[in-house]
Design a protein around this motif. Structure first.
Motif, PDB file in Angstrom:
ATOM      1  N   GLN A 135      85.790 -18.111  71.166  1.00 57.66           N
ATOM      2  CA  GLN A 135      87.250 -18.024  70.337  1.00 57.66           C
ATOM      3  C   GLN A 135      87.729 -19.575  70.516  1.00 57.66           C
ATOM      4  N   ALA A 136      87.417 -20.302  71.742  1.00 64.00           N
ATOM      5  CA  ALA A 136      88.130 -21.452  71.943  1.00 64.00           C
ATOM      6  C   ALA A 136      86.919 -22.616  71.468  1.00 64.00           C
ATOM      7  N   LYS A 137      85.634 -22.384  70.952  1.00 63.48           N
ATOM      8  CA  LYS A 137      84.874 -23.260  70.215  1.00 63.48           C
ATOM      9  C   LYS A 137      84.347 -24.169  71.600  1.00 63.48           C
ATOM     10  N   VAL A 138      84.185 -23.538  72.876  1.00 64.44           N
ATOM     11  CA  VAL A 138      84.045 -24.504  73.881  1.00 64.44           C
ATOM     12  C   VAL A 138      82.241 -24.306  74.230  1.00 64.44           C
ATOM     13  N   LEU A 139      81.650 -25.381  74.185  1.00 59.78           N
ATOM     14  CA  LEU A 139      80.068 -24.890  74.565  1.00 59.78           C
ATOM     15  C   LEU A 139      80.132 -25.142  76.017  1.00 59.78           C
ATOM     16  N   PHE A 140      79.170 -24.410  76.430  1.00 60.95           N
ATOM     17  CA  PHE A 140      78.989 -23.914  77.939  1.00 60.95           C
ATOM     18  C   PHE A 140      77.462 -24.151  78.297  1.00 60.95           C
ATOM     19  N   ILE A 141      77.412 -24.438  79.678  1.00 57.44           N
ATOM     20  CA  ILE A 141      75.870 -24.131  80.132  1.00 57.44           C
ATOM     21  C   ILE A 141      76.412 -23.499  81.606  1.00 57.44           C
ATOM     22  N   THR A 142      75.552 -22.460  81.764  1.00 57.60           N
ATOM     23  CA  THR A 142      75.767 -21.510  83.089  1.00 57.60           C
ATOM     24  C   THR A 142      74.433 -20.710  83.384  1.00 57.60           C
ATOM     25  N   ARG A 143      74.658 -20.370  84.658  1.00 57.25           N
ATOM     26  CA  ARG A 143      73.476 -19.475  85.019  1.00 57.25           C
ATOM     27  C   ARG A 143      73.477 -18.210  84.832  1.00 57.25           C
ATOM     28  N   VAL A 144      72.350 -17.306  84.447  1.00 55.85           N
ATOM     29  CA  VAL A 144      72.677 -16.071  84.004  1.00 55.85           C
ATOM     30  C   VAL A 144      72.513 -15.199  85.323  1.00 55.85           C
ATOM     31  N   PRO A 145      73.320 -14.373  85.594  1.00 59.24           N
ATOM     32  CA  PRO A 145      73.130 -13.685  86.830  1.00 59.24           C
ATOM     33  C   PRO A 145      71.911 -12.773  86.951  1.00 59.24           C
ATOM     34  N   ASP A 146      71.461 -12.415  88.070  1.00 59.34           N
ATOM     35  CA  ASP A 146      69.843 -11.963  88.301  1.00 59.34           C
ATOM     36  C   ASP A 146      70.080 -10.234  87.908  1.00 59.34           C
ATOM     37  N   ASN A 147      71.446  -9.838  87.782  1.00 62.10           N
ATOM     38  CA  ASN A 147      71.391  -8.404  87.643  1.00 62.10           C
ATOM     39  C   ASN A 147      71.475  -8.039  86.067  1.00 62.10           C
ATOM     40  N   ILE A 148      71.577  -8.991  85.134  1.00 58.37           N
ATOM     41  CA  ILE A 148      71.595  -8.814  83.776  1.00 58.37           C
ATOM     42  C   ILE A 148      70.077  -8.327  83.606  1.00 58.37           C
ATOM     43  N   LYS A 149      70.186  -7.309  82.661  1.00 56.63           N
ATOM     44  CA  LYS A 149      68.822  -6.347  82.332  1.00 56.63           C
ATOM     45  C   LYS A 149      67.706  -7.433  81.862  1.00 56.63           C
ATOM     46  N   SER A 150      68.092  -8.348  81.012  1.00 53.20           N
ATOM     47  CA  SER A 150      67.023  -9.140  80.200  1.00 53.20           C
ATOM     48  C   SER A 150      66.569 -10.013  81.155  1.00 53.20           C
ATOM     49  N   VAL A 151      67.199 -10.448  82.360  1.00 56.16           N
ATOM     50  CA  VAL A 151      66.497 -11.592  83.239  1.00 56.16           C
ATOM     51  C   VAL A 151      65.045 -11.452  83.562  1.00 56.16           C
ATOM     52  N   ALA A 152      64.711 -10.192  84.075  1.00 56.00           N
ATOM     53  CA  ALA A 152      63.527  -9.786  84.795  1.00 56.00           C
ATOM     54  C   ALA A 152      62.458 -10.129  83.706  1.00 56.00           C
ATOM     55  N   PRO A 153      62.654  -9.390  82.330  1.00 53.77           N
ATOM     56  CA  PRO A 153      61.678  -9.584  81.282  1.00 53.77           C
ATOM     57  C   PRO A 153      61.526 -11.034  80.861  1.00 53.77           C
ATOM     58  N   ILE A 154      62.359 -11.777  80.863  1.00 54.98           N
ATOM     59  CA  ILE A 154      62.274 -13.196  80.286  1.00 54.98           C
ATOM     60  C   ILE A 154      61.472 -13.782  81.263  1.00 54.98           C
ATOM     61  N   ILE A 155      61.751 -13.750  82.600  1.00 55.74           N
ATOM     62  CA  ILE A 155      60.955 -14.420  83.693  1.00 55.74           C
ATOM     63  C   ILE A 155      59.571 -13.965  83.749  1.00 55.74           C
ATOM     64  N   ALA A 156      59.311 -12.840  83.594  1.00 64.92           N
ATOM     65  CA  ALA A 156      58.069 -12.343  83.440  1.00 64.92           C
ATOM     66  C   ALA A 156      57.088 -12.712  82.309  1.00 64.92           C
ATOM     67  N   GLU A 157      57.753 -12.946  81.089  1.00 65.29           N
ATOM     68  CA  GLU A 157      57.099 -13.378  80.014  1.00 65.29           C
ATOM     69  C   GLU A 157      56.865 -14.888  80.364  1.00 65.29           C
ATOM     70  N   ALA A 158      57.846 -15.777  80.839  1.00 63.72           N
ATOM     71  CA  ALA A 158      57.785 -17.184  80.948  1.00 63.72           C
ATOM     72  C   ALA A 158      56.446 -17.334  82.079  1.00 63.72           C
ATOM     73  N   TRP A 159      56.327 -16.490  82.966  1.00 64.89           N
ATOM     74  CA  TRP A 159      54.842 -16.624  83.986  1.00 64.89           C
ATOM     75  C   TRP A 159      53.572 -16.477  83.259  1.00 64.89           C
ATOM     76  N   ALA A 160      53.947 -15.379  82.268  1.00 63.04           N
ATOM     77  CA  ALA A 160      52.694 -14.972  81.691  1.00 63.04           C
ATOM     78  C   ALA A 160      52.171 -16.096  80.880  1.00 63.04           C
ATOM     79  N   LYS A 161      52.944 -17.195  80.407  1.00 62.49           N
ATOM     80  CA  LYS A 161      52.389 -18.205  79.790  1.00 62.49           C
ATOM     81  C   LYS A 161      52.134 -19.566  80.680  1.00 62.49           C
ATOM     82  N   GLU A 162      51.989 -19.457  81.886  1.00 57.51           N
ATOM     83  CA  GLU A 162      52.063 -20.509  82.642  1.00 57.51           C
ATOM     84  C   GLU A 162      50.911 -21.131  82.607  1.00 57.51           C
ATOM     85  N   ASP A 163      49.700 -20.689  81.976  1.00 56.50           N
ATOM     86  CA  ASP A 163      48.552 -21.365  81.570  1.00 56.50           C
ATOM     87  C   ASP A 163      48.675 -22.509  80.668  1.00 56.50           C
TER      88      ASP A 163
END
Length: 491
Positions: A242-270
């Motif tokens: 609403q304030a049109k403020v750009l942000f950069i923050t860390r996503v908490p580990d308890n967010i459901k989408s975090v684990a699948p995104i990390i797993a997918e990232a390591w699947a592309k390690e090669d």
């Protein structure tokens, strides 16, 4: 010096270089004028003080930055100083008593200290042509000793009480301090109640950032609000939008989408490629540049820490949906974080092995009357006690065992007449691949932004500036700056 003593002269030498330098810096930045302006805005009828509040505030800061004497010893500090040089006006030592500095603090409390400080800091930024490119916000806790209540049980402007202690002392009362730092310089500061949580603090701070950007005419497309994971809540994200403020923050580990995104990232390690940059020349963010499509997989980048050592990160671009929005993300693996996580997880491996050993030992003497009961017991174990096993492979099989009868066995007993009992046979094996996979995942975190033009390297480079807040906290936590409070006026 010996000749002066022979002449009967008692001469003492003093060095005024540091206080004079501090005074000149304060004058150049217009700090005394800032105090005078705040006093003029709140001044009521009455005589002006014989020593201007701007001079008192300036002397106060010189003392704090030099030797930091308490109020009752302030005159002692200035006893060997050139008062007229420091004050810029005629001033006698007997005018500098603790009541004068105490009165200044009382007046300062009425001027809204946070507003005064923010105005002064903003003035300095404009005076030296400093641009506000990003603000790093964070809080810290400060343990306080004693009781901070009046006879009626009121605690004043803030509550010095129990709360989440970042010093691991949940048994002690505390207050909290919130800072906003721009390129290493404090631009905003707040004293908070001891039970103020960081999520609420960030929610309130978005309004302050919005007002600051408007007041200074900052281009919002090139500014970033940088904060830790306490910022990542639905109300805070909605408010920033609403304030049109750009942000950069860390996503908490308890967010459901975090684990699948990390797993997918390591699947592309090669598919990783090499990419390196030094922290001194961090990739510019928010310049309206056209974003090139990054390759898949992790890309290596190094940052130099405070000890002049290179710290390796591996970054990968990603997107993460949250509620009704999609955010640009940087999946970041930290080599230094892995060293700490490895020690922690190795302890967890030992604890899990001991727990499984005790659990399997309980079944050595336990038997089941039928195979169905034994199978059901295995299912219950897998659904409950073994559901959270992370580092070991467990194989439990049912082993039949002929039930021994009392007395001498008969020769006519057929196989059909034999009775059996059933035991559980455990096989517990450490899974090194699972341990390494968990260490890699635990050493990986996700940063998010609502600026979709940024690459993972740029997101991480901006977030790394968050360490500038921690450096300021180290100073504020010193007892020379904040210790036990003995004030009549809670404000």
């Amino acid at each position: 010096m010996s000749r002066l003593k022979d002449m009967g002269l008692d001469v003492a030498t003093f060095f005024n270089g540091r206080p004079a330098f501090l005074g000149a810096v304060l004058d150049t930045m217009g700090i005394p004028q800032g105090f005078e302006q705040a006093h003029a805005e709140h001044r009521q009828a009455g005589r002006l003080p014989d020593v201007p509040y701007g001079v008192v505030g300036k002397l106060f800061l010189i003392n704090i930055c030099d030797q930091h004497h308490p109020l009752y010893r302030m005159a002692e500090y200035f006893q060997d100083k050139d008062l007229q040089l420091l004050a810029g006006c005629p001033l006698e030592l007997d005018q500098l008593h603790d009541d004068r500095f105490g009165d200044f603090l009382d007046q300062f409390a009425q001027w809204e200290p946070r507003k005064v400080f923010s105005n002064m800091a903003s003035q300095v930024f404009m005076q030296y042509g400093l641009s506000i490119r990003s603000l790093n916000y964070d809080t810290t806790s400060k343990i306080m000793w004693g009781e901070y209540e009046d006879p009626e049980g009121k605690v004043g402007a803030i509550s010095i009480t129990l709360g989440h202690s970042k010093e691991k002392r949940g048994d002690k009362n505390q207050l909290k301090i919130g800072l906003g730092v721009a390129d290493g310089a404090i631009l905003d500061a707040r004293v908070l109640s001891g039970n103020m949580d960081d999520k609420t603090y960030n929610h309130q701070t978005v309004d302050d950032v919005d007002a600051l950007l408007t007041r200074h005419g900052v281009d919002r497309s090139k500014f970033y609000y940088v904060a830790d994971s306490a910022f990542f809540t639905e109300p805070n994200l909605r408010k920033a939008k609403q304030a049109k403020v750009l942000f950069i923050t860390r996503v908490p580990d308890n967010i459901k989408s975090v684990a699948p995104i990390i797993a997918e990232a390591w699947a592309k390690e090669d598919e990783a490629i090499q990419w390196r940059a030094q922290a001194q020349s961090r990739p510019a963010a928010g310049q309206g540049q056209e974003k090139t499509q990054p390759p898949l997989g992790f890309r290596d980048t190094t940052f130099r820490n405070a000890h002049d050592q290179d710290v390796l990160y591996r970054v990968q671009d990603a997107t993460a949906p949250y509620r009704d929005e999609t955010y640009q993300c940087a999946v970041c693996y930290s080599e230094a974080l892995e060293e700490r996580k490895r020690k922690t997880i190795q302890k967890q491996v030992v604890q899990e092995d001991e727990t499984l050993g005790k659990l399997s030992k309980r079944y050595k003497k336990r038997t089941f009357a039928c195979e169905a009961d034994a199978v059901k017991e295995i299912a219950d174990l897998q659904a409950k006690q073994l559901a959270k096993v992370l580092f070991h492979d467990i194989d439990i099989t049912v082993q039949p065992e002929e039930k021994k009868r009392r007395g001498r066995p008969t020769k006519t007993t057929s196989e059909r007449d034999q009775e059996y009992i059933y035991r559980l046979e455990w096989r517990i094996v450490l899974n090194p691949q699972a341990v390494e996979r968990i260490i890699k995942h635990e050493s990986t975190f996700i940063l998010a932004t609502n600026d979709h033009s940024l690459t993972a390297e740029q997101i991480l480079a901006e977030y790394k500036t968050q360490s500038s807040v921690e450096k300021k906290f180290q100073q504020l936590k010193s007892p020379h700056f904040v210790n036990s409070l003995y004030l009549k006026c809670p404000q």
